[in-house]
Design an enzyme around this catalytic site. Structure first.
Site, PDB file in Angstrom:
ATOM      1  N   ASP A  16      12.123  -5.377 -25.109  1.00  0.00           N
ATOM      2  CA  ASP A  16      13.112  -5.619 -26.130  1.00  0.00           C
ATOM      3  C   ASP A  16      14.333  -6.372 -25.376  1.00  0.00           C
ATOM      4  O   ASP A  16      14.419  -5.747 -24.177  1.00  0.00           O
ATOM      5  CB  ASP A  16      13.602  -4.638 -27.223  1.00  0.00           C
ATOM      6  CG  ASP A  16      14.719  -3.594 -26.446  1.00  0.00           C
ATOM      7  OD1 ASP A  16      14.304  -3.407 -25.253  1.00  0.00           O
ATOM      8  OD2 ASP A  16      15.344  -3.124 -27.025  1.00  0.00           O
ATOM      9  N   GLU A  41      21.339  -2.087 -39.065  1.00  0.00           N
ATOM     10  CA  GLU A  41      21.651  -0.805 -38.641  1.00  0.00           C
ATOM     11  C   GLU A  41      23.159  -0.732 -38.822  1.00  0.00           C
ATOM     12  O   GLU A  41      23.573   0.116 -39.496  1.00  0.00           O
ATOM     13  CB  GLU A  41      21.114  -0.734 -37.378  1.00  0.00           C
ATOM     14  CG  GLU A  41      21.637   0.733 -36.727  1.00  0.00           C
ATOM     15  CD  GLU A  41      21.173   1.041 -35.253  1.00  0.00           C
ATOM     16  OE1 GLU A  41      20.878  -0.086 -34.781  1.00  0.00           O
ATOM     17  OE2 GLU A  41      21.146   2.221 -34.891  1.00  0.00           O
TER      18      GLU A  41
END
Ligand code: ZN
Length: 341
Positions: A140, A202
């Protein structure tokens, strides 16, 4: 009938959203700190470490996280971390895990990319032999480090292309880090056969999830809990059965959700989404995957059958091959049947 906690502990599971460094337990950190004693602020004594780890607030989490990143200084550290994380996952009956790894952080601190990839790959193979767990990687981009980090993460992914690498991700903060700027990097990663798994929704609203889907071609969403605020988005995610990597305790610890009782998990399930339960950075948030299943069961008022469904969802949403999926699903079915017996 066994109690639910015991049922969860024995249930064969798949973990899809757990960070490599963020999985370092006090036991693992003690081992790494001992290797660098006197050259790191992190205590090597397990008791002192437990206090050091006790979650205070998000700033403290970042501080602990970065001090653990600083303990990963050579290939051996990478190997130990990876192998030990696998041991702890396997203890919780995790059969398969996609670990989010941030090679950029380690390469920047002086571990060459080929050495880093060699260490995680060797640990992956050893973990399969030692603990019977299959590991795969999601490399990532640390979003806060911007486009140079995206470029470097893509380069490492494509040049090194370790066997266990299955997906390309985007982590770090969402606020101030718009998803669309990363589109060219995700395009190239996807063209090379990597799956797209960005964090989105999120700590920001549903628009970030839309951006992840439309701009980054997201095939699963890291967190994605703010989708609950947008009924059109819920319908879209349900129709396409996009895997949602929900990490309930993490959301409370980072204050994305004020109280666990307010967690949108039940809404996501009611809307028919492919919801999976995960642990994110478990020791740093004072949790485990088993704990997260227990929290989810409480929120959903779920019994063993529904808990087993959550485990099956993770199998379905994983990037494991069909034979591997079939094997773990069969194990879950057999376990459920045996505990009912
Ligand atoms: Zn995460």
């Amino acid at each position: 009938m066994t109690d639910l906690r015991t049922f969860i502990a024995g249930l064969p599971k798949v973990e899809l959203h757990v960070h490599h460094v963020g999985s370092a337990s006090p036991r693992i950190v003690a081992e790494l700190a001992a290797r660098h004693e006197g050259r790191s602020p992190v205590p090597a004594d397990p008791q002192l470490l437990a206090d050091y780890f006790a979650f205070r607030d998000f700033a403290h989490f970042i501080e602990v996280y970065l001090s653990v990143v600083d303990l990963i200084r050579d290939q051996e550290d990478v190997w130990i971390l990876t192998h030990e994380v696998a041991r702890e996952l396997a203890r919780q009956q995790v059969r398969y895990a996609e670990l989010t790894v941030t090679p950029y952080s380690h390469v920047r601190r002086g571990i060459p990319a080929p050495a880093f990839c060699e260490a995680i790959e060797d640990a992956r193979k050893r973990a399969a032999a030692d603990f019977g767990i299959e590991l795969r990687w999601c490399f990532d981009i640390p979003g806060e480090a911007g486009l140079p980090a995206a470029e470097e993460t893509l380069r490492i992914s494509l040049d090194e292309r370790p066997d266990g690498l299955v997906s390309f991700g985007l982590g770090g903060p969402e606020i101030g880090v718009p998803r669309p700027q990363f589109k060219p990097y995700f395009d190239q990663a996807r063209a090379a056969g990597l799956r797209s798994v960005p964090h989105a929704g999120e700590t920001t609203g549903p628009q970030t999830v839309w951006d992840a889907l439309r701009e980054l071609g997201a095939e699963r969403i890291g967190h994605g809990i703010s989708a609950a605020e947008d009924s059109q988005l819920l319908a879209y995610l349900a129709e396409r059965q996009i895997g949602m990597e929900v990490c309930p305790t993490s959301n409370v610890r980072t204050r994305a959700v004020a109280r666990i009782e307010e967690h949108p998990l039940p809404r996501l399930i009611e809307a028919g989404l492919l919801v999976t339960i995960n642990s994110d950075d478990p020791p740093m948030f004072g949790t485990t995957l088993d704990d997260e299943y227990a929290v989810a069961a409480r929120l959903l008022d779920a019994g063993p059958a529904q808990v087993a469904d959550l485990a099956r969802n993770a199998v379905t949403a994983s990037f494991l091959d069909p034979a591997g999926k079939q094997r773990i699903s069969a194990e879950i079915d057999a376990y459920l049947a045996a505990t009912r017996g």
